[in-house]
Motif scaffolding. Structure first.
Motif, mmCIF file in Angstrom:
data_model
loop_
_atom_site.group_PDB
_atom_site.id
_atom_site.type_symbol
_atom_site.label_atom_id
_atom_site.label_comp_id
_atom_site.label_asym_id
_atom_site.label_seq_id
_atom_site.Cartn_x
_atom_site.Cartn_y
_atom_site.Cartn_z
ATOM 1 N N LEU A 54 0.836 -1.211 0.000
ATOM 2 C CA LEU A 54 0.000 0.000 0.000
ATOM 3 C C LEU A 54 0.865 1.253 0.000
ATOM 4 N N ARG A 55 1.950 1.221 0.758
ATOM 5 C CA ARG A 55 2.836 2.383 0.854
ATOM 6 C C ARG A 55 3.585 2.651 -0.441
ATOM 7 N N THR A 56 3.879 1.600 -1.201
ATOM 8 C CA THR A 56 4.614 1.775 -2.456
ATOM 9 C C THR A 56 3.687 1.973 -3.645
ATOM 10 N N GLY A 57 2.407 1.724 -3.465
ATOM 11 C CA GLY A 57 1.451 1.875 -4.557
ATOM 12 C C GLY A 57 1.243 0.600 -5.356
ATOM 13 N N LYS A 58 1.886 -0.500 -4.964
ATOM 14 C CA LYS A 58 1.697 -1.767 -5.673
ATOM 15 C C LYS A 58 0.294 -2.311 -5.443
ATOM 16 N N ARG A 59 -0.285 -1.973 -4.305
ATOM 17 C CA ARG A 59 -1.685 -2.286 -4.014
ATOM 18 C C ARG A 59 -2.355 -0.955 -3.708
ATOM 19 N N SER A 60 -3.635 -0.832 -4.038
ATOM 20 C CA SER A 60 -4.227 0.499 -3.882
ATOM 21 C C SER A 60 -5.692 0.503 -3.466
ATOM 22 N N ASN A 61 -6.228 -0.626 -3.056
ATOM 23 C CA ASN A 61 -7.650 -0.643 -2.733
ATOM 24 C C ASN A 61 -7.903 -1.319 -1.380
ATOM 25 N N PRO A 62 -7.419 -0.688 -0.289
ATOM 26 C CA PRO A 62 -7.645 -1.296 1.017
ATOM 27 C C PRO A 62 -9.110 -1.220 1.416
ATOM 28 N N SER A 63 -9.521 -2.104 2.286
ATOM 29 C CA SER A 63 -10.907 -2.095 2.751
ATOM 30 C C SER A 63 -11.156 -0.849 3.603
ATOM 31 N N PRO A 64 -12.414 -0.410 3.656
ATOM 32 C CA PRO A 64 -12.745 0.718 4.545
ATOM 33 C C PRO A 64 -12.370 0.424 6.002
ATOM 34 N N ASP A 65 -12.511 -0.831 6.426
ATOM 35 C CA ASP A 65 -12.139 -1.197 7.795
ATOM 36 C C ASP A 65 -10.646 -1.003 8.044
ATOM 37 N N LEU A 66 -9.830 -1.356 7.044
ATOM 38 C CA LEU A 66 -8.387 -1.181 7.203
ATOM 39 C C LEU A 66 -8.031 0.304 7.243
ATOM 40 N N LEU A 67 -8.624 1.088 6.369
ATOM 41 C CA LEU A 67 -8.354 2.529 6.387
ATOM 42 C C LEU A 67 -8.754 3.145 7.721
ATOM 43 N N ASP A 68 -9.896 2.714 8.233
ATOM 44 C CA ASP A 68 -10.356 3.216 9.524
ATOM 45 C C ASP A 68 -9.372 2.833 10.632
ATOM 46 N N ALA A 69 -8.907 1.593 10.599
ATOM 47 C CA ALA A 69 -7.959 1.120 11.616
ATOM 48 C C ALA A 69 -6.632 1.877 11.519
ATOM 49 N N LEU A 70 -6.158 2.102 10.297
ATOM 50 C CA LEU A 70 -4.913 2.859 10.115
ATOM 51 C C LEU A 70 -5.068 4.294 10.609
ATOM 52 N N ALA A 71 -6.190 4.910 10.282
ATOM 53 C CA ALA A 71 -6.433 6.281 10.728
ATOM 54 C C ALA A 71 -6.439 6.353 12.252
ATOM 55 N N ARG A 72 -7.130 5.395 12.894
ATOM 56 C CA ARG A 72 -7.165 5.385 14.360
ATOM 57 C C ARG A 72 -5.766 5.161 14.933
ATOM 58 N N PHE A 73 -5.018 4.240 14.345
ATOM 59 C CA PHE A 73 -3.674 3.950 14.848
ATOM 60 C C PHE A 73 -2.779 5.193 14.796
ATOM 61 N N PHE A 74 -2.839 5.919 13.686
ATOM 62 C CA PHE A 74 -1.978 7.090 13.517
ATOM 63 C C PHE A 74 -2.606 8.378 14.063
ATOM 64 N N GLY A 75 -3.835 8.287 14.560
ATOM 65 C CA GLY A 75 -4.466 9.447 15.187
ATOM 66 C C GLY A 75 -4.907 10.517 14.222
#
Length: 148
Positions: A54-75
């Motif tokens: 995801l960070r390199t752009g090789k994958r680009s369609n994370p689930s909404p749950d993953l985005l939510d979890a990442l946002a919460r983790f990083f505040g």
């Protein structure tokens, strides 16, 4: 986002979080973040390799749950990943926090706390002169101009 960076916005923004935000005061690896996310949300399917992609752009369609979890983790707000204004605001705040981490900057901020506005303006003027003498760019503080 750099004009020369051809990664998708999501990749650049996620990578920026990993490089600049320090949850619990430390830099995190992809694998460590994946483990923390799974501990907080056991049904979430994520691994260090996937976060790297995801960070390199090789994958680009994370689930909404993953985005939510990442946002919460990083505040940050989930909107950080999609909204240019929110992303710019977050990165500006992160830059300010990073500047405060520098021992000298923290020391100056600690001494400035509680001083009268006119004293702070005088000190700021002196610091601006020293920045100019060192060839550093001028500092524009949006919150200062809004307060006036």
């Amino acid at each position: 986002m750099s004009e020369t960076d051809d990664r998708p916005k999501l990749a650049v923004r996620l990578d920026n979080l990993f490089k600049t935000v320090r949850p619990k005061g430390k830099h995190w690896t992809n694998a460590e973040v994946a483990e923390e996310l799974k501990q907080a949300n056991p049904e979430l399917r994520v691994g260090g390799v996937y976060l790297s992609q995801l960070r390199t752009g090789k994958r680009s369609n994370p689930s909404p749950d993953l985005l939510d979890a990442l946002a919460r983790f990083f505040g940050v707000s989930v909107a950080y990943f999609f909204d240019d204004e929110v992303a710019e605001s977050v990165l500006s705040q992160v830059a300010a926090i990073e500047a405060l981490r520098q021992a000298g900057v923290r020391s100056v901020a600690m001494r400035a706390a509680g001083m009268k506005k006119e004293n702070l303006q005088a000190i700021t003027a002196i610091m601006d002169q020293y920045r100019q003498m060192q060839g550093l760019p001028p500092v524009t503080d949006a919150s200062e101009s809004e307060a006036e």
